[in-house]
Design a protein around this motif. Structure first.
Motif, mmCIF file in Angstrom:
data_model
loop_
_atom_site.group_PDB
_atom_site.id
_atom_site.type_symbol
_atom_site.label_atom_id
_atom_site.label_comp_id
_atom_site.label_asym_id
_atom_site.label_seq_id
_atom_site.Cartn_x
_atom_site.Cartn_y
_atom_site.Cartn_z
ATOM 1 N N CYS A 1 -11.188 7.547 -1.814
ATOM 2 C CA CYS A 1 -10.355 6.726 -0.915
ATOM 3 C C CYS A 1 -11.230 5.938 0.053
ATOM 4 O O CYS A 1 -10.970 4.757 0.319
ATOM 5 C CB CYS A 1 -9.384 7.611 -0.141
ATOM 6 S SG CYS A 1 -8.023 8.278 -1.121
ATOM 7 N N ALA B 1 -5.107 4.091 -0.105
ATOM 8 C CA ALA B 1 -6.196 4.036 0.875
ATOM 9 C C ALA B 1 -6.827 2.649 0.928
ATOM 10 O O ALA B 1 -7.103 2.115 2.001
ATOM 11 C CB ALA B 1 -7.257 5.085 0.528
ATOM 12 N N GLY B 2 -7.036 2.063 -0.261
ATOM 13 C CA GLY B 2 -7.587 0.713 -0.299
ATOM 14 C C GLY B 2 -6.662 -0.293 0.347
ATOM 15 O O GLY B 2 -7.094 -1.162 1.119
ATOM 16 N N GLY C 1 -10.065 -2.665 0.086
ATOM 17 C CA GLY C 1 -9.499 -2.994 1.398
ATOM 18 C C GLY C 1 -10.252 -4.126 2.073
ATOM 19 O O GLY C 1 -9.663 -5.048 2.635
ATOM 20 N N GLY D 1 -6.629 -0.012 4.043
ATOM 21 C CA GLY D 1 -7.794 -0.698 4.582
ATOM 22 C C GLY D 1 -7.532 -2.187 4.704
ATOM 23 O O GLY D 1 -7.882 -2.820 5.709
ATOM 24 N N SER E 1 0.820 -1.206 0.000
ATOM 25 C CA SER E 1 0.000 0.000 0.000
ATOM 26 C C SER E 1 0.858 1.261 0.000
ATOM 27 O O SER E 1 0.594 2.206 -0.737
ATOM 28 C CB SER E 1 -0.912 0.013 1.232
ATOM 29 O OG SER E 1 -1.689 -1.160 1.283
ATOM 30 N N SER F 1 -11.467 1.933 0.206
ATOM 31 C CA SER F 1 -11.036 1.222 1.419
ATOM 32 C C SER F 1 -12.009 0.108 1.774
ATOM 33 O O SER F 1 -11.642 -0.848 2.468
ATOM 34 C CB SER F 1 -10.914 2.199 2.591
ATOM 35 O OG SER F 1 -12.190 2.667 2.991
#
Length: 418
Positions: free
Chosen positions: A212, A356-357, A220, A360, A58, A216
């Motif tokens: 984002c 951001a993903g 995520g 997560g 990430s 996430s």
């Protein structure tokens, strides 16, 4: 080779490379189970072990996206793939917990391949086909399912230490194939007089924060649950690792393969419509998945009567399958937002959204483990996800749905006045 042929070749080989990268990235979802037993880890430590590759994968997404804009996807992707090969191989010789955490950070770089492949692939296609092209590339998420088919078979036959050796050989072959079949186009590069700070200015746009948040969840959450589900099936339903991995693939496989369909839908109906329905379907599934196995007693006129309420393994798997489909569509629709709003800066924006993903996917497994250690309830993982989806639905309503309704009303009033 024609421009169209080069674009197709880039799409195919990039998707293959991303599939292998995702397979490596998710390795701990299977081999982590015997490692957990050997090192006697609790749920929180196990969550951290699985999350370490996701952390590094990430954190590198933003610089990789920027470097792809500047140097081109072919060079950046090849260097990234080659870097992971030694780390994958060294996993075989790890013995202590910190060994696995450290090596996991390095092999986790494979997860950053998404921020390279997305702008690299998108720029080979016209705008009205970018959602579909990025969706096909993003179908490489199915590497999580490939890992669940391949790793248990190797583990049962030869032991878990053989898995990193096989994966290192596969990655080495992928490096060679990618370099031979990929292409570069100088027209796709961001001008050399553009500074990194100039590229990052668009990150002040509040829309980026919203994308984002969406990502996430759909990415995520997908990563976190792909890592968590094998041991969940083993613990909750008492299945052996091969059966657990097979059922867990019912979530991972559609969550990856159907991303291309999500890209097509986003091209046809728009990113907003697809994302809105994705969030509602996810909300319903997570609500049902959150309910723990419960026995309750009701006092009746004939005495106490006990009932059991909870999902059996079949209903659980069906709901996970539906959730995987929703996440697949959502992963594509979020990046349709990005390609629509930032056509000249896809690499940088996709990098920050991907970060951001990925974060997560890093934080959620640790929180899953901490919640299970704290409450003793396995379905607390879904309770957490349910709450996060609520945030996105509210945010989306106030920033998109409500504004559309107001604009629509104003437009109608204006029409009547005329």
């Amino acid at each position: 080779m024609t421009k169209k042929g080069q674009a197709l070749s880039v799409l195919i080989v990039s998707t293959l490379a991303f599939t292998v990268c995702f397979m490596v990235w998710m390795m701990f979802a299977v081999i982590g189970i015997p490692i957990k037993k050997a090192l006697d880890l609790n749920a929180t430590q196990f969550g951290l072990l699985m999350a370490m590759p996701v952390l590094s994968g990430s954190l590198v997404r933003v610089p990789l996206g920027i470097w792809t804009d500047r140097y081109g996807g072919r060079i950046v992707m090849t260097a990234l793939l080659a870097t992971t090969v030694p780390a994958i191989w060294l996993m075989t010789y790890a013995t202590a917990y910190w060994h696995f955490l450290t090596i996991g950070l390095v092999l986790g770089l494979a997860g950053g391949s998404f921020s390279v492949g997305t702008p690299y692939v998108a720029r080979w296609f016209p705008k009205n086909q970018q959602g579909f092209a990025m969706g096909i590339f993003g179908a490489g998420n199915a590497g999580a399912a490939v890992n669940k088919f391949l790793a248990p078979a190797i583990l049962v036959a030869f032991g878990w230490t053989m898995v990193p050796k096989v994966y290192a050989a596969i990655m080495l072959g992928t490096v060679i194939l990618f370099w031979l079949m990929s292409h570069s186009d100088p027209a796709h590069l961001v001008s050399s007089n553009v500074k990194f700070t100039d590229q990052l200015k668009s990150l002040k746009d509040p829309r980026v924060l919203k994308y984002c948040q969406y990502y996430s969840i759909v990415f995520g959450g997908y990563v976190a649950l792909s890592l968590w589900m094998v041991q969940y099936y083993v613990g909750e339903y008492g299945l052996d690792i091969r059966t657990a991995a097979l059922l867990a693939a019912c979530f991972s496989l559609p969550g990856g393969v159907l991303r291309a369909a999500g890209g097509w839908m986003s091209d046809k109906w728009g990113a907003h419509s697809v994302t809105w329905w994705v969030m509602w379907v996810s909300w319903i599934c997570l609500f049902l998945l959150s309910y723990p196995q419960t026995d309750f007693t009701i006092m009746t006129t004939t005495g106490p009567t006990t009932f059991h309420l909870g999902l059996n393994v079949y209903m659980f798997t069906i709901l996970m399958f539906i959730l995987g489909i929703a996440f697949a569509f959502g992963k594509a629709s979020v990046f349709k937002y990005v390609s629509n709003d930032y056509p000249g800066n896809i690499g940088t924006i996709s990098g920050i959204v991907g970060l951001a993903g990925g974060m997560g996917g890093f934080i959620l497994p640790i929180m899953f483990g901490a919640l299970m250690d704290l409450t003793g309830i396995r379905s607390s993982a879904f309770m957490l996800m349910y709450g996060v989806v609520w945030v996105s639905l509210i945010w989306m309503y106030w920033t998109e749905v409500r504004q559309r309704e107001v604009l629509g009303s104003n437009a109608t009033a204006f029409s009547l006045q005329k």
